[in-house]
Design an enzyme around this catalytic site. Structure first.
Site, PDB file in Angstrom:
ATOM      1  N   ALA A   1       0.728  -1.220  -0.024  1.00 44.58           N
ATOM      2  CA  ALA A   1      -0.034   0.114  -0.184  1.00 44.58           C
ATOM      3  C   ALA A   1       0.759   1.376   0.040  1.00 44.58           C
ATOM      4  O   ALA A   1       0.286   2.357  -0.311  1.00 44.58           O
ATOM      5  CB  ALA A   1      -0.958   0.074   1.359  1.00 44.58           C
ATOM      6  N   ALA A   2       1.920   1.276   0.576  1.00 46.18           N
ATOM      7  CA  ALA A   2       2.652   2.804   0.642  1.00 46.18           C
ATOM      8  C   ALA A   2       3.078   3.120  -0.730  1.00 46.18           C
ATOM      9  O   ALA A   2       3.155   2.455  -1.830  1.00 46.18           O
ATOM     10  CB  ALA A   2       4.075   2.405   1.511  1.00 46.18           C
ATOM     11  N   PRO A   3       3.126   4.527  -0.838  1.00 44.22           N
ATOM     12  CA  PRO A   3       2.970   5.459   0.249  1.00 44.22           C
ATOM     13  C   PRO A   3       1.309   5.573   0.703  1.00 44.22           C
ATOM     14  O   PRO A   3       1.142   6.582   1.456  1.00 44.22           O
ATOM     15  CB  PRO A   3       3.465   6.830  -0.321  1.00 44.22           C
ATOM     16  CG  PRO A   3       3.369   6.599  -1.810  1.00 44.22           C
ATOM     17  CD  PRO A   3       3.357   5.259  -2.140  1.00 44.22           C
ATOM     18  N   GLY A   4       0.494   5.248  -0.198  1.00 42.11           N
ATOM     19  CA  GLY A   4      -1.043   5.517   0.302  1.00 42.11           C
ATOM     20  C   GLY A   4      -1.874   6.064  -0.810  1.00 42.11           C
ATOM     21  O   GLY A   4      -3.108   6.212  -0.255  1.00 42.11           O
ATOM     22  N   GLY A   5      -1.588   6.521  -1.837  1.00 36.14           N
ATOM     23  CA  GLY A   5      -2.304   6.717  -2.864  1.00 36.14           C
ATOM     24  C   GLY A   5      -3.613   6.012  -3.283  1.00 36.14           C
ATOM     25  O   GLY A   5      -4.609   6.490  -2.985  1.00 36.14           O
TER      26      GLY A   5
ATOM     27  N   GLU B   1       1.965  -2.589   4.421  1.00 35.46           N
ATOM     28  CA  GLU B   1       3.375  -2.462   3.762  1.00 35.46           C
ATOM     29  C   GLU B   1       4.360  -3.120   4.392  1.00 35.46           C
ATOM     30  O   GLU B   1       4.552  -2.739   5.544  1.00 35.46           O
ATOM     31  CB  GLU B   1       3.591  -0.885   3.621  1.00 35.46           C
ATOM     32  CG  GLU B   1       4.951  -0.454   3.182  1.00 35.46           C
ATOM     33  CD  GLU B   1       5.017  -0.815   1.716  1.00 35.46           C
ATOM     34  OE1 GLU B   1       6.227  -1.378   1.799  1.00 35.46           O
ATOM     35  OE2 GLU B   1       4.141  -0.735   0.871  1.00 35.46           O
TER      36      GLU B   1
ATOM     37  N   ARG C   1       8.467   2.859   4.878  1.00 39.78           N
ATOM     38  CA  ARG C   1       7.381   3.142   4.096  1.00 39.78           C
ATOM     39  C   ARG C   1       5.986   3.027   4.780  1.00 39.78           C
ATOM     40  O   ARG C   1       4.950   3.765   4.393  1.00 39.78           O
ATOM     41  CB  ARG C   1       7.560   2.574   2.712  1.00 39.78           C
ATOM     42  CG  ARG C   1       8.435   2.757   1.849  1.00 39.78           C
ATOM     43  CD  ARG C   1       8.652   1.811   0.761  1.00 39.78           C
ATOM     44  NE  ARG C   1       7.614   1.426   0.075  1.00 39.78           N
ATOM     45  CZ  ARG C   1       7.179   2.231  -1.044  1.00 39.78           C
ATOM     46  NH1 ARG C   1       7.711   3.270  -1.327  1.00 39.78           N
ATOM     47  NH2 ARG C   1       5.963   1.760  -1.707  1.00 39.78           N
TER      48      ARG C   1
ATOM     49  N   ASP D   1      -1.010  -3.822  -5.895  1.00 35.95           N
ATOM     50  CA  ASP D   1      -0.217  -3.089  -6.723  1.00 35.95           C
ATOM     51  C   ASP D   1       1.321  -3.304  -6.452  1.00 35.95           C
ATOM     52  O   ASP D   1       1.821  -2.922  -5.592  1.00 35.95           O
ATOM     53  CB  ASP D   1      -0.410  -1.572  -6.356  1.00 35.95           C
ATOM     54  CG  ASP D   1       0.179  -0.653  -7.270  1.00 35.95           C
ATOM     55  OD1 ASP D   1       0.035  -0.754  -8.572  1.00 35.95           O
ATOM     56  OD2 ASP D   1       0.878   0.284  -6.815  1.00 35.95           O
TER      57      ASP D   1
ATOM     58  N   CYS E   1       3.511  -0.533 -12.212  1.00 37.41           N
ATOM     59  CA  CYS E   1       3.988   0.508 -12.989  1.00 37.41           C
ATOM     60  C   CYS E   1       5.121   0.196 -13.902  1.00 37.41           C
ATOM     61  O   CYS E   1       6.011   0.974 -13.713  1.00 37.41           O
ATOM     62  CB  CYS E   1       4.181   1.488 -11.987  1.00 37.41           C
ATOM     63  SG  CYS E   1       5.510   1.342 -10.768  1.00 37.41           S
TER      64      CYS E   1
END
Length: 477
Positions: A113-117, A136, A141, A181, A234
């Site tokens: 999950a980090a940084p949390g977006g 995380e 982080r 993610d 990404c």
């Protein structure tokens, strides 16, 4: 300088599109933010300022409340950022959370999950109802993740610092929705982060792909039958994107790929090499790059959830221990977070919330700190938990001191004493930098706001507002 082996692979992958892809790296980066639906749209005195702010933005087509902004706006230096009115987020990174199809009341896991977006995006869709576990694995982080959960005024999130394997032991077949993610080779960040280029190698791509397989296998066993899993990266590497999905489906016969309607999702011309997946490429969208796939677990829904323990398994605080907190609320708030006006403050062990969220939460005490934890939180025993729920504050000798998190979930209407500052006046900058300042009014705790949005606490005495903005968050705007 882009790695040569990366360029060779992309040329083979893209064919005629390769030159257009390269040209995109020469252009400017697209910057975006996502308005926080837990804070935005409150109306009242802040409506005009909010509307004026939004009028300078351009919508991101695939993200609810996502907007592009021009660099000269510098939203990270605006007081609204500290108030949690928005989260600055790379535009293509907003797509996966939208595809998860989260509804209020769902039990949701953001596994990496980090940084949390994406976590804060999912929280906005839950609207304070249900449970969000934000995990995380890296401690530093995870701390940043916890700070962002706090800044965005999220009531129903638990932040953990664990491996996927240890989470699986506590949450088998528990979640309705899971977002993975995954850690990846970061090729979509090459234009944004030079370090990503230097750290890249074909060997790292293969290492990431193997790690993604392990993470996905853990996620699969935490999802309830009928639940949805979104996998995203990404990076542009097929081994980590379509390859990871295909390998996962081959290992898990009870999962199926749910085709993404790219046009409907606002992702025109973003089809992946595996039918039904999407690739957000920098030469096709205004974003750095992302891959996403949606999968669902087949089978009849389970009648009961596993691993549920009232209040996360933490010991509930007694009514006597809670007395100083209730006294603080009686003197300084027009409601009692965790009790709510409908209960009249008579059931401190279990209750609802002030201005949002579902009824049914437990007060728990960790050391001298009080938290409000959703009643049906999974048993968190044995896990590294940074934030089990909403941090209300700390019990000190014969008094209660409210937390910054409590301030950020409140609206001005819920506080007895409010000092509402304008975003363009110097006093708000003094407050955010930790300075005390002159003020008039009754002695006591004040909810400090900017244009109607809460920023933190101050305590007025003798015409001086003592600053209670956390030292670690103080900024020079």
């Amino acid at each position: 300088m882009l790695p040569e082996a990366f360029l060779d692979r992309m040329q083979q992958t893209l064919g005629d599109e390769y030159e257009e892809f390269l040209k995109a790296f020469e252009g400017k980066r697209h910057q975006a933010l996502r308005l926080n639906a837990l804070k935005a749209g409150l109306g009242g005195k802040n409506a005009a300022e909010e509307k004026r702010f939004i009028s300078r933005l351009t919508p991101v087509p695939w993200a609810e409340n996502g907007y592009y902004y021009e660099a000269e706006m510098q939203p990270g230096k605006h007081p609204y950022h500290e108030a949690g009115l928005y989260y600055i987020q790379e535009p293509s990174a907003m797509a996966p959370a939208e595809l998860l199809d989260v509804n209020p009341g769902d039990k949701v896991l953001d596994l990496c999950a980090a940084p949390g977006g994406k976590s804060t995006q999912l929280a906005a869709k839950l609207k304070g109802k249900g449970i969000l576990i934000c995990n995380e694995i890296h401690p530093a982080r995870a701390k940043i993740l916890s700070e962002n959960v706090e800044r965005m005024g999220i009531r129903n999130a638990c932040v953990t610092n664990e491996t996927p394997e240890r989470l699986l032991a506590g949450f088998p077949e528990y979640f309705d929705r899971i977002l993975v993610d995954a850690p990846c080779s970061g090729e979509g960040m090459f234009r944004k982060n030079e370090d990503a280029c230097e750290e890249w190698s074909p060997e790292n791509v293969m290492m990431c792909a193997a790690r993604q397989d392990e993470i996905l296998d853990c996620a699969a066993r935490m999802l309830r039958p009928g639940g949805r899993l979104v996998y995203s990266t990404c990076t542009f590497a097929t081994q980590e994107d379509e390859g990871s999905v295909e390998r996962f489906l081959n290992r898990h016969a009870d999962f199926r790929l749910v085709p993404i309607d790219a046009e409907k999702a606002g992702l025109r011309d973003c089809g992946g090499q595996l039918a039904g997946t999407v690739r957000l490429m920098p030469h096709k969208v205004m974003g750095e790059g992302h891959f996403a796939a949606v999968m669902e677990r087949e089978g009849p829904a389970l009648e009961e959830r596993r691993g549920v323990a009232a209040g996360g398994g933490f010991k509930r605080i007694s009514g006597k221990e809670l007395g100083d907190y209730l006294s603080f609320c009686g003197e300084n708030l027009r409601c009692v977070p965790g009790v709510g006006p409908e209960r009249g403050g008579k059931t401190p062990g279990k209750a609802g919330t002030c201005s949002g969220g579902e009824n049914g939460a437990c007060y728990v005490r960790l050391g001298d700190h009080i938290y409000l934890v959703p009643e049906d939180m999974p048993d968190l025993g044995g896990l590294k938990v940074l934030r089990p729920g909403l941090h209300l504050g700390e019990l000190k000798k014969n008094r209660f001191e409210p937390s910054h998190a409590l301030a950020l979930v409140l609206t001005p209407e819920e506080a007895v004493h409010v000092l509402d500052l304008k975003s363009d006046e110097s006093t708000v900058l003094s407050y955010l930098s930790g300075e005390a300042f002159s003020a008039e009014g009754e002695k006591g705790w004040y909810l400090i706001c900017v244009d109607g949005f809460s920023l933190g606490w101050g305590k007025l005495s003798g015409g001086i507002m003592k600053n209670h903005y956390p030292r670690g968050l103080r900024v020079n705007l």
